[in-house]
Design a protein around this motif. Structure first.
Motif, PDB file in Angstrom:
ATOM      1  N   MET A   1      91.450  24.545  76.587  1.00 44.35           N
ATOM      2  CA  MET A   1      90.030  24.650  76.376  1.00 44.35           C
ATOM      3  C   MET A   1      89.604  25.294  74.828  1.00 44.35           C
ATOM      4  O   MET A   1      88.942  24.550  74.356  1.00 44.35           O
ATOM      5  CB  MET A   1      89.525  25.746  77.317  1.00 44.35           C
ATOM      6  CG  MET A   1      88.177  25.789  77.576  1.00 44.35           C
ATOM      7  SD  MET A   1      87.374  24.158  78.301  1.00 44.35           S
ATOM      8  CE  MET A   1      85.907  24.520  78.331  1.00 44.35           C
ATOM      9  N   CYS A   2      90.290  26.077  74.290  1.00 41.70           N
ATOM     10  CA  CYS A   2      90.067  26.682  73.055  1.00 41.70           C
ATOM     11  C   CYS A   2      90.214  25.649  72.071  1.00 41.70           C
ATOM     12  O   CYS A   2      89.647  25.203  71.160  1.00 41.70           O
ATOM     13  CB  CYS A   2      90.793  28.060  72.697  1.00 41.70           C
ATOM     14  SG  CYS A   2      90.682  29.273  73.210  1.00 41.70           S
ATOM     15  N   LEU A   3      91.302  24.675  72.261  1.00 41.54           N
ATOM     16  CA  LEU A   3      91.420  23.580  71.344  1.00 41.54           C
ATOM     17  C   LEU A   3      90.359  22.667  71.347  1.00 41.54           C
ATOM     18  O   LEU A   3      90.099  22.157  70.287  1.00 41.54           O
ATOM     19  CB  LEU A   3      93.038  22.793  71.848  1.00 41.54           C
ATOM     20  CG  LEU A   3      93.358  21.719  71.096  1.00 41.54           C
ATOM     21  CD1 LEU A   3      93.369  22.164  69.500  1.00 41.54           C
ATOM     22  CD2 LEU A   3      94.631  21.019  71.469  1.00 41.54           C
ATOM     23  N   ILE A   5      87.176  23.075  72.280  1.00 37.66           N
ATOM     24  CA  ILE A   5      86.136  23.497  71.593  1.00 37.66           C
ATOM     25  C   ILE A   5      86.299  23.635  70.178  1.00 37.66           C
ATOM     26  O   ILE A   5      85.314  23.736  69.364  1.00 37.66           O
ATOM     27  CB  ILE A   5      85.777  25.122  72.229  1.00 37.66           C
ATOM     28  CG1 ILE A   5      85.349  24.958  73.740  1.00 37.66           C
ATOM     29  CG2 ILE A   5      84.581  25.846  71.572  1.00 37.66           C
ATOM     30  CD1 ILE A   5      85.378  26.032  74.429  1.00 37.66           C
ATOM     31  N   THR A   6      87.194  24.145  69.607  1.00 36.75           N
ATOM     32  CA  THR A   6      87.688  24.134  68.131  1.00 36.75           C
ATOM     33  C   THR A   6      87.429  22.804  67.749  1.00 36.75           C
ATOM     34  O   THR A   6      86.771  22.813  66.476  1.00 36.75           O
ATOM     35  CB  THR A   6      89.124  24.503  67.893  1.00 36.75           C
ATOM     36  OG1 THR A   6      89.337  25.853  68.320  1.00 36.75           O
ATOM     37  CG2 THR A   6      89.284  24.684  66.627  1.00 36.75           C
ATOM     38  N   PHE A  35      87.296  30.596  67.422  1.00 31.91           N
ATOM     39  CA  PHE A  35      88.280  29.729  68.392  1.00 31.91           C
ATOM     40  C   PHE A  35      89.631  29.560  68.015  1.00 31.91           C
ATOM     41  O   PHE A  35      90.579  29.502  68.934  1.00 31.91           O
ATOM     42  CB  PHE A  35      87.360  28.579  68.973  1.00 31.91           C
ATOM     43  CG  PHE A  35      86.268  29.125  70.087  1.00 31.91           C
ATOM     44  CD1 PHE A  35      87.116  29.292  71.608  1.00 31.91           C
ATOM     45  CD2 PHE A  35      85.265  28.910  69.859  1.00 31.91           C
ATOM     46  CE1 PHE A  35      86.011  29.684  72.367  1.00 31.91           C
ATOM     47  CE2 PHE A  35      84.227  29.419  70.892  1.00 31.91           C
ATOM     48  CZ  PHE A  35      84.576  29.833  72.246  1.00 31.91           C
ATOM     49  N   MET A  36      89.594  29.307  66.606  1.00 30.25           N
ATOM     50  CA  MET A  36      91.088  28.871  66.166  1.00 30.25           C
ATOM     51  C   MET A  36      91.769  29.984  66.076  1.00 30.25           C
ATOM     52  O   MET A  36      92.826  30.056  66.432  1.00 30.25           O
ATOM     53  CB  MET A  36      90.878  28.031  64.774  1.00 30.25           C
ATOM     54  CG  MET A  36      92.369  27.747  64.325  1.00 30.25           C
ATOM     55  SD  MET A  36      92.266  27.021  62.644  1.00 30.25           S
ATOM     56  CE  MET A  36      90.884  25.769  63.055  1.00 30.25           C
ATOM     57  N   LEU A  38      91.513  32.642  68.109  1.00 25.16           N
ATOM     58  CA  LEU A  38      91.896  33.070  69.639  1.00 25.16           C
ATOM     59  C   LEU A  38      92.970  32.189  69.983  1.00 25.16           C
ATOM     60  O   LEU A  38      94.029  32.719  70.713  1.00 25.16           O
ATOM     61  CB  LEU A  38      90.642  32.641  70.405  1.00 25.16           C
ATOM     62  CG  LEU A  38      89.478  33.784  70.540  1.00 25.16           C
ATOM     63  CD1 LEU A  38      88.206  33.270  71.456  1.00 25.16           C
ATOM     64  CD2 LEU A  38      90.232  35.106  71.023  1.00 25.16           C
ATOM     65  N   LEU A  39      93.190  30.718  69.651  1.00 24.30           N
ATOM     66  CA  LEU A  39      94.212  29.856  69.847  1.00 24.30           C
ATOM     67  C   LEU A  39      95.386  30.190  69.303  1.00 24.30           C
ATOM     68  O   LEU A  39      96.452  30.073  70.138  1.00 24.30           O
ATOM     69  CB  LEU A  39      93.833  28.515  69.586  1.00 24.30           C
ATOM     70  CG  LEU A  39      94.776  27.300  69.883  1.00 24.30           C
ATOM     71  CD1 LEU A  39      94.959  27.066  71.247  1.00 24.30           C
ATOM     72  CD2 LEU A  39      94.015  26.145  69.283  1.00 24.30           C
ATOM     73  N   ASN A  42      96.788  33.471  71.200  1.00 22.92           N
ATOM     74  CA  ASN A  42      97.303  33.178  72.391  1.00 22.92           C
ATOM     75  C   ASN A  42      98.589  32.414  72.258  1.00 22.92           C
ATOM     76  O   ASN A  42      99.433  32.787  73.014  1.00 22.92           O
ATOM     77  CB  ASN A  42      96.404  32.155  73.251  1.00 22.92           C
ATOM     78  CG  ASN A  42      95.207  32.866  73.691  1.00 22.92           C
ATOM     79  OD1 ASN A  42      94.983  34.068  73.858  1.00 22.92           O
ATOM     80  ND2 ASN A  42      94.106  31.994  74.009  1.00 22.92           N
TER      81      ASN A  42
END
Length: 73
Positions: A1-3, A5-6, A35-36, A38-39, A42
């Motif tokens: 999901m983060c990818l 949105i990024t 978001f990057m 956060l990715l 993670n």
């Protein structure tokens, strides 16, 4: 999901900046960079948990952790 949105926010930021909408483009770019981060975090934590040798390299910086610390009741 983060990818997802990024990538979407990065494309929108580039389009906004190319059409000279500086405020919208900069806000979208900041969101994409957030978001990057956060990715990447993670991915680092997942690798750390798989290898079993967690150290401070996997964690957030101390100054950032202190800002979002849970309050004890």
């Amino acid at each position: 999901m983060c990818l997802i949105i990024t990538l979407v926010m990065l494309v929108l930021a580039i389009q906004s900046l190319l059409s000279h909408q500086w405020v919208a483009g900069s806000i979208q770019l900041v969101i994409a960079l957030g978001f990057m981060i956060l990715l990447i975090r993670n991915i680092r934590i997942t690798r750390c948990e798989r290898n079993g040798n967690c150290d401070n390299f996997c964690m957030l910086p101390d100054w950032l952790t202190k800002m979002f610390k849970k309050k004890d009741q």
